[in-house]
Design an enzyme around this catalytic site. Structure first.
Site, PDB file in Angstrom:
ATOM      1  N   GLY A   1      49.533  25.162  37.143  1.00 33.27           N
ATOM      2  CA  GLY A   1      48.175  24.645  37.056  1.00 33.27           C
ATOM      3  C   GLY A   1      47.799  24.427  35.600  1.00 33.27           C
ATOM      4  O   GLY A   1      48.649  24.253  34.733  1.00 33.27           O
TER       5      GLY A   1
ATOM      6  N   ARG B   1      47.649  38.030  38.244  1.00 32.49           N
ATOM      7  CA  ARG B   1      46.985  39.134  38.933  1.00 32.49           C
ATOM      8  C   ARG B   1      48.046  40.155  39.310  1.00 32.49           C
ATOM      9  O   ARG B   1      49.196  39.809  39.604  1.00 32.49           O
ATOM     10  CB  ARG B   1      46.266  38.656  40.214  1.00 32.49           C
ATOM     11  CG  ARG B   1      44.940  37.953  39.966  1.00 32.49           C
ATOM     12  CD  ARG B   1      43.903  38.904  39.420  1.00 32.49           C
ATOM     13  NE  ARG B   1      42.593  38.284  39.268  1.00 32.49           N
ATOM     14  CZ  ARG B   1      42.163  37.665  38.162  1.00 32.49           C
ATOM     15  NH1 ARG B   1      42.980  37.556  37.128  1.00 32.49           N
ATOM     16  NH2 ARG B   1      40.954  37.161  38.105  1.00 32.49           N
TER      17      ARG B   1
ATOM     18  N   ASP C   1      49.816  42.046  31.576  1.00 36.20           N
ATOM     19  CA  ASP C   1      48.379  42.081  31.265  1.00 36.20           C
ATOM     20  C   ASP C   1      47.537  42.494  32.469  1.00 36.20           C
ATOM     21  O   ASP C   1      46.362  42.801  32.318  1.00 36.20           O
ATOM     22  CB  ASP C   1      47.922  40.708  30.767  1.00 36.20           C
ATOM     23  CG  ASP C   1      46.450  40.674  30.363  1.00 36.20           C
ATOM     24  OD1 ASP C   1      46.020  41.590  29.633  1.00 36.20           O
ATOM     25  OD2 ASP C   1      45.735  39.743  30.773  1.00 36.20           O
TER      26      ASP C   1
ATOM     27  N   GLU D   1      43.314  48.720  38.275  1.00 33.04           N
ATOM     28  CA  GLU D   1      42.688  48.565  36.961  1.00 33.04           C
ATOM     29  C   GLU D   1      41.323  49.251  36.971  1.00 33.04           C
ATOM     30  O   GLU D   1      40.574  49.116  37.935  1.00 33.04           O
ATOM     31  CB  GLU D   1      42.518  47.079  36.624  1.00 33.04           C
ATOM     32  CG  GLU D   1      43.828  46.324  36.540  1.00 33.04           C
ATOM     33  CD  GLU D   1      43.652  44.840  36.223  1.00 33.04           C
ATOM     34  OE1 GLU D   1      42.494  44.402  36.034  1.00 33.04           O
ATOM     35  OE2 GLU D   1      44.660  44.128  36.153  1.00 33.04           O
TER      36      GLU D   1
ATOM     37  N   HIS E   1      44.436  43.761  30.605  1.00 30.09           N
ATOM     38  CA  HIS E   1      43.774  42.629  31.272  1.00 30.09           C
ATOM     39  C   HIS E   1      42.759  41.994  30.315  1.00 30.09           C
ATOM     40  O   HIS E   1      41.578  41.879  30.619  1.00 30.09           O
ATOM     41  CB  HIS E   1      43.082  43.072  32.561  1.00 30.09           C
ATOM     42  CG  HIS E   1      42.804  41.912  33.482  1.00 30.09           C
ATOM     43  ND1 HIS E   1      42.644  42.055  34.842  1.00 30.09           N
ATOM     44  CD2 HIS E   1      42.663  40.578  33.244  1.00 30.09           C
ATOM     45  CE1 HIS E   1      42.403  40.877  35.397  1.00 30.09           C
ATOM     46  NE2 HIS E   1      42.409  39.967  34.444  1.00 30.09           N
TER      47      HIS E   1
END
Length: 315
Positions: free
Chosen positions: A155, A234, A258, A263, A281
């Protein structure tokens, strides 16, 4: 009269000031328990817009308390905790901010990849500890130029990553549900095939049920003992226990991560690994990008209330 807007997650201070000047705000983000229920009873029937981000769950239960809602303006790229199908059925539009965080996230993918393959954290510790003087040069690392980078999800962000990979001498291939026009990259119709071809596997696909566990133990095994895995997408996209095991057993060489399943409390086994570079993140976490994300959210609200086309609609 100012339009009523519910704030489920705050924006940056300057943009919050803009909202306060333009709308009557109902701060759902500041209340819990019975106060939250009371606010929804009061504001739900009169608020046609909601400010949120990817940390906010928007499901049927919440939507039932928001009968006037017509717009959810999300200040993040991700929206995998939102029931977009239910929102669409209700005639509720969703906007996000993926357009303005693309460059910083792509930069972070490249940074994690180079740091993992060149063992940057280990090198930093080697200098700080005095091991350089005591033990001599640290072991050799692995070159990036001349290798093959496989991108899962081509994308906007994936394409930005691809351009950066080309700039540092990598050959690019990709996996997606359909082949993308306008590029000469090698296309693979399954993640397993891409991983088998690639030296570096970079995940840039959206989260959610459709991509959950897309990077399986078999995909990691196909990447192989000299391969590197990079995830700025994700935590749900990869089988995280399988990833940890592959790193522990050196069935892949390295990783740069990341995003995590839990989380802000990632699996503690990550911290014990010396072949993974960890980041909290925070790929889009620059002053400039977070300001642009907040401003785009404000601008989508302004377009909505002015009866103009939304700037970045999702549905």
């Amino acid at each position: 009269m100012k339009p009523d807007v519910i704030v489920a997650y705050p924006l940056r201070p300057r943009q919050m000031a803009m909202l306060e000047e333009t709308y009557t705000l109902h701060r759902l983000d500041l209340v819990k328990g019975e106060e939250r229920d009371a606010l929804l009873r009061k504001a739900g029937p009169i608020s046609s817009a909601l400010v949120c981000n990817g940390h906010v769950t928007i499901d049927e239960a919440l939507l039932s308390k928001l009968p006037a809602l017509k717009l959810a303006a999300c200040s993040s790229a991700g929206y995998d905790q939102m029931d977009v199908e239910a929102m669409t059925r209700r005639g509720i539009k969703l906007t996000n901010t993926s357009e303005v965080l693309c460059d910083d996230v792509a930069d972070m993918a490249l940074l994690l990849m180079l740091a993992a393959r060149r063992r940057l954290p280990e090198g930093d510790r080697y200098v700080r500890s005095g091991d350089w003087a005591r033990k001599g040069m640290m072991p050799l690392t692995t070159s990036t130029s001349g290798k093959k980078a496989g991108i899962v999800g081509l994308g906007r962000i994936g394409m930005a990553i691809a351009k950066r990979c080309e700039a540092v001498g990598l050959t690019v291939g990709y996996y997606g549900r359909t082949k993308k026009a306008g590029n000469d990259f090698a296309y693979f119709d399954a993640p397993l095939k891409l991983a088998d071809w690639a030296d570096i596997l970079i995940v840039a696909t959206p989260g959610g049920a459709s991509t959950e566990g897309l990077i399986s133990a078999d995909v990691l095994n196909a990447l192989g003992p000299t391969g590197s895995f990079i995830n700025i997408a994700r935590g749900t996209v990869v089988d995280e226990p399988a990833l940890i095991k592959a790193l522990q057993e050196r069935r892949i060489a390295s990783a740069g991560i990341d995003v995590y399943l839990d989380e802000p409390n990632p699996d503690p086994r990550f911290a014990a690994l010396d072949n993974v570079v960890l980041y909290p993140h925070h790929a889009s976490g620059t002053e400039e990008t977070r300001d642009r994300m907040a401003q785009l959210t404000v601008d989508n609200l302004a377009a909505f209330f002015a009866g103009k086309p939304l700037l970045t609609p999702v549905n």
